[in-house]
Design a protein around this motif. Structure first.
Motif, mmCIF file in Angstrom:
data_model
loop_
_atom_site.group_PDB
_atom_site.id
_atom_site.type_symbol
_atom_site.label_atom_id
_atom_site.label_comp_id
_atom_site.label_asym_id
_atom_site.label_seq_id
_atom_site.Cartn_x
_atom_site.Cartn_y
_atom_site.Cartn_z
ATOM 1 N N TYR A 147 -11.386 -6.269 5.115
ATOM 2 C CA TYR A 147 -10.738 -5.639 3.969
ATOM 3 C C TYR A 147 -11.224 -4.210 3.760
ATOM 4 O O TYR A 147 -10.413 -3.294 3.572
ATOM 5 C CB TYR A 147 -10.970 -6.470 2.701
ATOM 6 N N GLN A 151 -9.094 -0.647 3.932
ATOM 7 C CA GLN A 151 -8.948 0.253 2.791
ATOM 8 C C GLN A 151 -9.724 1.554 2.982
ATOM 9 O O GLN A 151 -9.895 2.320 2.040
ATOM 10 C CB GLN A 151 -9.412 -0.458 1.509
ATOM 11 N N THR A 270 -6.537 -10.392 4.924
ATOM 12 C CA THR A 270 -6.459 -9.055 5.518
ATOM 13 C C THR A 270 -6.511 -9.156 7.037
ATOM 14 O O THR A 270 -5.747 -8.486 7.749
ATOM 15 C CB THR A 270 -7.606 -8.172 5.002
ATOM 16 N N VAL A 316 -8.953 0.775 -6.073
ATOM 17 C CA VAL A 316 -8.833 0.321 -4.682
ATOM 18 C C VAL A 316 -8.292 -1.098 -4.633
ATOM 19 O O VAL A 316 -7.420 -1.419 -3.816
ATOM 20 C CB VAL A 316 -10.188 0.414 -3.962
ATOM 21 N N ARG A 319 -4.692 -1.130 -4.808
ATOM 22 C CA ARG A 319 -4.014 -0.273 -3.846
ATOM 23 C C ARG A 319 -3.530 -1.099 -2.661
ATOM 24 O O ARG A 319 -4.316 -1.825 -2.039
ATOM 25 C CB ARG A 319 -4.984 0.812 -3.372
ATOM 26 N N ILE A 321 -2.668 -2.241 1.047
ATOM 27 C CA ILE A 321 -3.281 -1.923 2.329
ATOM 28 C C ILE A 321 -2.255 -1.241 3.219
ATOM 29 O O ILE A 321 -1.117 -1.697 3.349
ATOM 30 C CB ILE A 321 -3.826 -3.195 3.000
#
Length: 328
Positions: A147, A151, A270, A316, A319, A321
């Protein structure tokens, strides 16, 4: 989705040579599933291709569960070299879809799945490896391995692991004696059978560990919203025979394992996107962050909550990915 090349001969050797084969929904692994039908007979063909998959753990846990009085699929035939297993067909009535159509049954069905857990936790555990510190840490580290790079974050990985070691210590100490932990106990893995029992699926990764793990897996479901009041009512139901002090300790461990599991799942979902191209799993991340943030509010998790605030701020977490920039 086509059946494996060896399926026809495997079925013929086991008395299903005239069967029709059709795909059914699978999971996030390399395993695939097919419904096999021959007249009135039905079964499920699991394709667990080596070396990616090994069906032996599934078979062992299925036999443990049925031997302990629980409803796991009967193993009808197997070819371990080819990774083919013929299973009892539990039908299509999953807990998840039933509740989508019949939300009025929610309290009663959740009470039943929590009662099933209580019975499982009273049974002698399966002969399995322990859910130990190394395993817990491997799982939470999926966040920093997948992850955070996805990011574009440079985070304190050493501090992350150090804090988790400290937080997990009382949980690991409480896993004595352990219980069987199925590790993927949620509404999409519970079948509502015609005889009134609840059928169990997707337990091949089971370990011996803490009783709160499967409880939080069900009540903080990665794929289905569970209302806070339902979660609290079911947790209280599970703890009905605990005294006040024991219940307080258990709730602390429940929050810790909830945070551990939800951290892991953010990493796994992720990875499924950036490594395996399964972008649909990113749709679950907002729910996973909500669940994780709820767990992080427990006082026992203050140190790791601080790490998250310092390393993955709210802007974040919210947000999306960018897959094209994600880590390989």
């Amino acid at each position: 989705m086509k059946p494996p090349a060896a399926a026809a001969e495997f079925l013929k050797q086991n008395g299903w040579n005239n069967a029709r084969i059709s795909p059914v929904a699978g999971d996030a692994s390399f395993r695939r599933y097919f419904r096999v039908q021959d007249g009135d007979r039905k079964a499920i063909l699991m394709d667990a291709p080596p070396p990616h998959e090994d069906p032996k753990p599934f078979i062992a846990i299925a036999e443990y569960l049925t031997g302990s009085g629980f409803a796991a699929p009967e193993i009808l035939a197997r070819n371990l070299d080819q990774g083919l297993v013929l299973l009892e067909d539990f039908g299509d009535q999953r807990m998840r879809e039933h509740l989508d159509v019949h939300p009025e049954d929610e309290d009663a069905i959740y009470r039943r799945v929590i009662h099933l857990l209580r019975e499982l936790h009273q049974a002698p555990p399966a002969a399995l490896p322990a859910y130990d510190e190394a395993q817990y840490l491997r799982e939470v580290n999926l966040l920093t391995e997948y992850y955070c790079p996805a990011q574009q974050l440079d985070v304190d990985t050493e501090g992350f692991e150090t804090i988790w070691r400290r937080i997990l210590a009382p949980v690991i100490a409480a896993q004595n004696p352990p219980v069987t932990v199925m590790r993927d106990y949620h509404a999409e893995n519970i079948m509502l059978l015609d005889d009134g029992r609840m059928g169990l699926l997707d337990f091949q990764d089971a370990l011996m560990g803490h009783p709160a793990y499967d409880l939080v897996s069900m009540l903080q479901d990665a794929r289905r919203d569970v209302a806070d009041d339902l979660e609290e009512n079911m947790l209280a139901y599970y703890l009905a025979d605990h005294d006040e002090k024991a219940a307080e300790i258990f709730r602390s461990h429940y929050a810790i394992l909830g945070a551990q599991r939800n951290t892991k799942i953010i990493g796994i979902f992720t990875r499924l996107c950036v490594r395996d191209g399964k972008e649909r799993y990113l749709d679950f991340l907002p729910r996973m962050w909500r669940l994780l943030e709820k767990d992080l509010r427990h006082p026992a998790l203050a140190p790791i909550a601080g790490w998250f605030d310092d390393n993955i701020p709210d802007e974040v977490r919210n947000r999306p990915i960018s897959v094209t920039k994600a880590a390989p």
